[in-house]
Design a protein around this motif. Sequence first.
Motif, PDB file in Angstrom:
ATOM      1  N   ASP A   1       1.260   5.667  -1.759  1.00  0.00           N
ATOM      2  CA  ASP A   1       0.526   6.716  -2.466  1.00  0.00           C
ATOM      3  C   ASP A   1       0.796   6.587  -3.971  1.00  0.00           C
ATOM      4  O   ASP A   1       1.736   5.930  -4.384  1.00  0.00           O
ATOM      5  CB  ASP A   1       0.804   8.103  -1.894  1.00  0.00           C
ATOM      6  N   PRO A   2      -0.074   7.185  -4.803  1.00  0.00           N
ATOM      7  CA  PRO A   2       0.039   7.001  -6.256  1.00  0.00           C
ATOM      8  C   PRO A   2       1.394   7.392  -6.840  1.00  0.00           C
ATOM      9  O   PRO A   2       1.852   6.774  -7.808  1.00  0.00           O
ATOM     10  CB  PRO A   2      -1.067   7.902  -6.810  1.00  0.00           C
TER      11      PRO A   2
ATOM     12  N   ASP B   1      -1.404  -5.512 -10.495  1.00  0.00           N
ATOM     13  CA  ASP B   1      -1.664  -4.097 -10.245  1.00  0.00           C
ATOM     14  C   ASP B   1      -3.108  -4.003  -9.761  1.00  0.00           C
ATOM     15  O   ASP B   1      -4.033  -4.308 -10.511  1.00  0.00           O
ATOM     16  CB  ASP B   1      -1.468  -3.325 -11.563  1.00  0.00           C
TER      17      ASP B   1
ATOM     18  N   ASP C   1      -4.994  -1.358  -7.599  1.00  0.00           N
ATOM     19  CA  ASP C   1      -5.691  -0.082  -7.819  1.00  0.00           C
ATOM     20  C   ASP C   1      -4.687   1.067  -7.664  1.00  0.00           C
ATOM     21  O   ASP C   1      -3.483   0.825  -7.649  1.00  0.00           O
ATOM     22  CB  ASP C   1      -6.925   0.066  -6.905  1.00  0.00           C
ATOM     23  N   ASP C   2      -5.185   2.299  -7.540  1.00  0.00           N
ATOM     24  CA  ASP C   2      -4.304   3.471  -7.502  1.00  0.00           C
ATOM     25  C   ASP C   2      -3.260   3.416  -6.385  1.00  0.00           C
ATOM     26  O   ASP C   2      -2.183   3.984  -6.509  1.00  0.00           O
ATOM     27  CB  ASP C   2      -5.131   4.752  -7.306  1.00  0.00           C
ATOM     28  N   THR C   3      -3.606   2.751  -5.287  1.00  0.00           N
ATOM     29  CA  THR C   3      -2.720   2.777  -4.126  1.00  0.00           C
ATOM     30  C   THR C   3      -2.288   1.380  -3.661  1.00  0.00           C
ATOM     31  O   THR C   3      -1.668   1.251  -2.613  1.00  0.00           O
ATOM     32  CB  THR C   3      -3.405   3.507  -2.949  1.00  0.00           C
ATOM     33  N   HIS C   4      -2.622   0.342  -4.432  1.00  0.00           N
ATOM     34  CA  HIS C   4      -2.286  -1.025  -4.022  1.00  0.00           C
ATOM     35  C   HIS C   4      -1.691  -1.846  -5.156  1.00  0.00           C
ATOM     36  O   HIS C   4      -2.130  -1.748  -6.299  1.00  0.00           O
ATOM     37  CB  HIS C   4      -3.523  -1.756  -3.495  1.00  0.00           C
TER      38      HIS C   4
ATOM     39  N   LYS D   1       3.668   4.567  -6.180  1.00  0.00           N
ATOM     40  CA  LYS D   1       3.244   3.451  -7.032  1.00  0.00           C
ATOM     41  C   LYS D   1       3.757   3.620  -8.456  1.00  0.00           C
ATOM     42  O   LYS D   1       4.206   2.662  -9.091  1.00  0.00           O
ATOM     43  CB  LYS D   1       1.716   3.334  -7.029  1.00  0.00           C
ATOM     44  N   ALA D   2       3.724   4.846  -8.945  1.00  0.00           N
ATOM     45  CA  ALA D   2       4.225   5.128 -10.302  1.00  0.00           C
ATOM     46  C   ALA D   2       5.705   4.773 -10.419  1.00  0.00           C
ATOM     47  O   ALA D   2       6.140   4.222 -11.434  1.00  0.00           O
ATOM     48  CB  ALA D   2       3.996   6.595 -10.650  1.00  0.00           C
TER      49      ALA D   2
ATOM     50  N   GLU E   1       0.860  -1.180   0.000  1.00  0.00           N
ATOM     51  CA  GLU E   1       0.000   0.000   0.000  1.00  0.00           C
ATOM     52  C   GLU E   1       0.898   1.232   0.000  1.00  0.00           C
ATOM     53  O   GLU E   1       1.802   1.344   0.824  1.00  0.00           O
ATOM     54  CB  GLU E   1      -0.888  -0.010   1.246  1.00  0.00           C
TER      55      GLU E   1
END
Lengths: 79, 74
Positions: B13-14, B34, B36-39, B17-18, B11
């Motif tokens: 932040d986006p 992948d 979602d946006d934060t996981h 993650k990027a 987990e």
Amino acid sequence: VVDQIRLWQIEGERMKTTQGYLFREFEDWQEYDRTVKYAKDIGVLEWKNDSKWLFFVHKHEQLASFVKADKARRAAEGR
Amino acid sequence: MPKASKGVLVECDPAIKAIILKIDQEKNEYIVEDLDDTHLMVKDSKVQALKAKLDEELKNAVSYPDEDDDSDRG
């Protein structure tokens, strides 16, 4: 020194990691829904996505038994 | 019958993650899924290596505001 401590705090928060299992490939919504609800009830659910029918738990033994029992019950009902 | 695959839930932040996605792009050796946006889900055996790579990337990404200072003065 204060800046260093702050930096370490930020590093600690960069990513939270949890070991466990990703459940996927459910046959239908009902199977997904019952299983994810059970996972939540027994307190092992870490993350879920209702539109993708995916969820992550930190323990899977109890859940594996539930999935088998649920499958057997549905087979007995002729579904 | 659903399948359960072992791994590590990450987990973050986006923005982080990027960076992780970028690191994985080279060899596709870290990410299982992948989410979602934060996981993300990452391979058990690769989490420590990923953390090290991420630290490296973030160190390289640190910039010093020298140019901005110059433009303010000019």
